[in-house]
Design a protein around this motif. Sequence first.
Motif, PDB file in Angstrom:
ATOM      1  N   SER A  81     -30.943   3.429   7.545  1.00 22.53           N
ATOM      2  CA  SER A  81     -30.122   2.376   8.141  1.00 22.53           C
ATOM      3  C   SER A  81     -28.675   2.450   7.659  1.00 22.53           C
ATOM      4  O   SER A  81     -27.754   2.185   8.432  1.00 22.53           O
ATOM      5  CB  SER A  81     -30.719   1.004   7.850  1.00 22.53           C
ATOM      6  OG  SER A  81     -30.779   0.774   6.457  1.00 22.53           O
ATOM      7  N   ASP A  82     -28.446   2.804   6.398  1.00 16.74           N
ATOM      8  CA  ASP A  82     -27.069   2.925   5.902  1.00 16.74           C
ATOM      9  C   ASP A  82     -26.330   4.057   6.624  1.00 16.74           C
ATOM     10  O   ASP A  82     -25.175   3.913   7.001  1.00 16.74           O
ATOM     11  CB  ASP A  82     -27.057   3.181   4.396  1.00 16.74           C
ATOM     12  CG  ASP A  82     -27.470   1.950   3.608  1.00 16.74           C
ATOM     13  OD1 ASP A  82     -27.361   0.833   4.149  1.00 16.74           O
ATOM     14  OD2 ASP A  82     -27.912   2.111   2.456  1.00 16.74           O
ATOM     15  N   THR A  83     -27.007   5.177   6.825  1.00  8.90           N
ATOM     16  CA  THR A  83     -26.392   6.302   7.517  1.00  8.90           C
ATOM     17  C   THR A  83     -26.075   5.933   8.959  1.00  8.90           C
ATOM     18  O   THR A  83     -25.002   6.248   9.474  1.00  8.90           O
ATOM     19  CB  THR A  83     -27.322   7.524   7.487  1.00  8.90           C
ATOM     20  OG1 THR A  83     -27.660   7.803   6.128  1.00  8.90           O
ATOM     21  CG2 THR A  83     -26.666   8.739   8.100  1.00  8.90           C
ATOM     22  N   ALA A  84     -27.007   5.252   9.621  1.00  6.47           N
ATOM     23  CA  ALA A  84     -26.785   4.842  11.007  1.00  6.47           C
ATOM     24  C   ALA A  84     -25.614   3.880  11.099  1.00  6.47           C
ATOM     25  O   ALA A  84     -24.792   3.968  12.021  1.00  6.47           O
ATOM     26  CB  ALA A  84     -28.043   4.201  11.571  1.00  6.47           C
ATOM     27  N   ASN A  85     -25.498   2.958  10.159  1.00  4.81           N
ATOM     28  CA  ASN A  85     -24.386   2.013  10.168  1.00  4.81           C
ATOM     29  C   ASN A  85     -23.056   2.722   9.926  1.00  4.81           C
ATOM     30  O   ASN A  85     -22.043   2.366  10.532  1.00  4.81           O
ATOM     31  CB  ASN A  85     -24.598   0.916   9.129  1.00  4.81           C
ATOM     32  CG  ASN A  85     -25.672  -0.062   9.560  1.00  4.81           C
ATOM     33  OD1 ASN A  85     -25.924  -0.236  10.749  1.00  4.81           O
ATOM     34  ND2 ASN A  85     -26.315  -0.693   8.590  1.00  4.81           N
ATOM     35  N   GLN A  86     -23.045   3.726   9.059  1.00  5.97           N
ATOM     36  CA  GLN A  86     -21.821   4.496   8.818  1.00  5.97           C
ATOM     37  C   GLN A  86     -21.396   5.226  10.086  1.00  5.97           C
ATOM     38  O   GLN A  86     -20.219   5.257  10.433  1.00  5.97           O
ATOM     39  CB  GLN A  86     -22.040   5.519   7.699  1.00  5.97           C
ATOM     40  CG  GLN A  86     -21.988   4.949   6.316  1.00  5.97           C
ATOM     41  CD  GLN A  86     -22.215   6.029   5.273  1.00  5.97           C
ATOM     42  OE1 GLN A  86     -22.726   7.108   5.577  1.00  5.97           O
ATOM     43  NE2 GLN A  86     -21.844   5.739   4.045  1.00  5.97           N
ATOM     44  N   LEU A  87     -22.357   5.823  10.777  1.00  8.42           N
ATOM     45  CA  LEU A  87     -22.035   6.523  12.021  1.00  8.42           C
ATOM     46  C   LEU A  87     -21.480   5.560  13.056  1.00  8.42           C
ATOM     47  O   LEU A  87     -20.527   5.871  13.763  1.00  8.42           O
ATOM     48  CB  LEU A  87     -23.277   7.221  12.575  1.00  8.42           C
ATOM     49  CG  LEU A  87     -23.727   8.459  11.821  1.00  8.42           C
ATOM     50  CD1 LEU A  87     -25.069   8.929  12.348  1.00  8.42           C
ATOM     51  CD2 LEU A  87     -22.702   9.558  11.918  1.00  8.42           C
ATOM     52  N   LYS A  88     -22.064   4.380  13.138  1.00  6.94           N
ATOM     53  CA  LYS A  88     -21.612   3.395  14.111  1.00  6.94           C
ATOM     54  C   LYS A  88     -20.193   2.937  13.794  1.00  6.94           C
ATOM     55  O   LYS A  88     -19.365   2.775  14.687  1.00  6.94           O
ATOM     56  CB  LYS A  88     -22.562   2.184  14.076  1.00  6.94           C
ATOM     57  CG  LYS A  88     -22.810   1.592  15.423  1.00  6.94           C
ATOM     58  CD  LYS A  88     -23.722   0.389  15.445  1.00  6.94           C
ATOM     59  CE  LYS A  88     -24.766   0.320  14.402  1.00  6.94           C
ATOM     60  NZ  LYS A  88     -25.597  -0.875  14.470  1.00  6.94           N
ATOM     61  N   ASP A  89     -19.891   2.729  12.521  1.00  8.45           N
ATOM     62  CA  ASP A  89     -18.565   2.275  12.114  1.00  8.45           C
ATOM     63  C   ASP A  89     -17.497   3.350  12.299  1.00  8.45           C
ATOM     64  O   ASP A  89     -16.352   3.043  12.615  1.00  8.45           O
ATOM     65  CB  ASP A  89     -18.580   1.828  10.653  1.00  8.45           C
ATOM     66  CG  ASP A  89     -19.418   0.579  10.433  1.00  8.45           C
ATOM     67  OD1 ASP A  89     -19.682  -0.147  11.426  1.00  8.45           O
ATOM     68  OD2 ASP A  89     -19.831   0.333   9.284  1.00  8.45           O
TER      69      ASP A  89
END
Length: 93
Positions: free
Chosen positions: A64-72
Amino acid sequence: MSEWLSTMYEADILSTTGYDIERLTGTGRTMGNNTCEGGDADCEEMTRVNAENRAIDMFSDDVSDTANQLKDNFDPGQIDCSIYPRPLICEMQ
């Protein structure tokens, strides 16, 4: 096709019994399994992990942290829409 399947059956690569995940994707497969019995100094022992255990290992981490970084950090301007087939996001812009 039937000749190819017959050849595989005769070589015991394809059989009508004994199918399980280990035989199809794990240690029953030739690719990814290596034993170093010949004394070759460059040989590396390998044991193939079956597909179920590989999937568990791949998805066990918290992504989830990686996905949030990609989204940001995602910038649609970085997508090359001149290639074919065009990425779906090009149709949404």
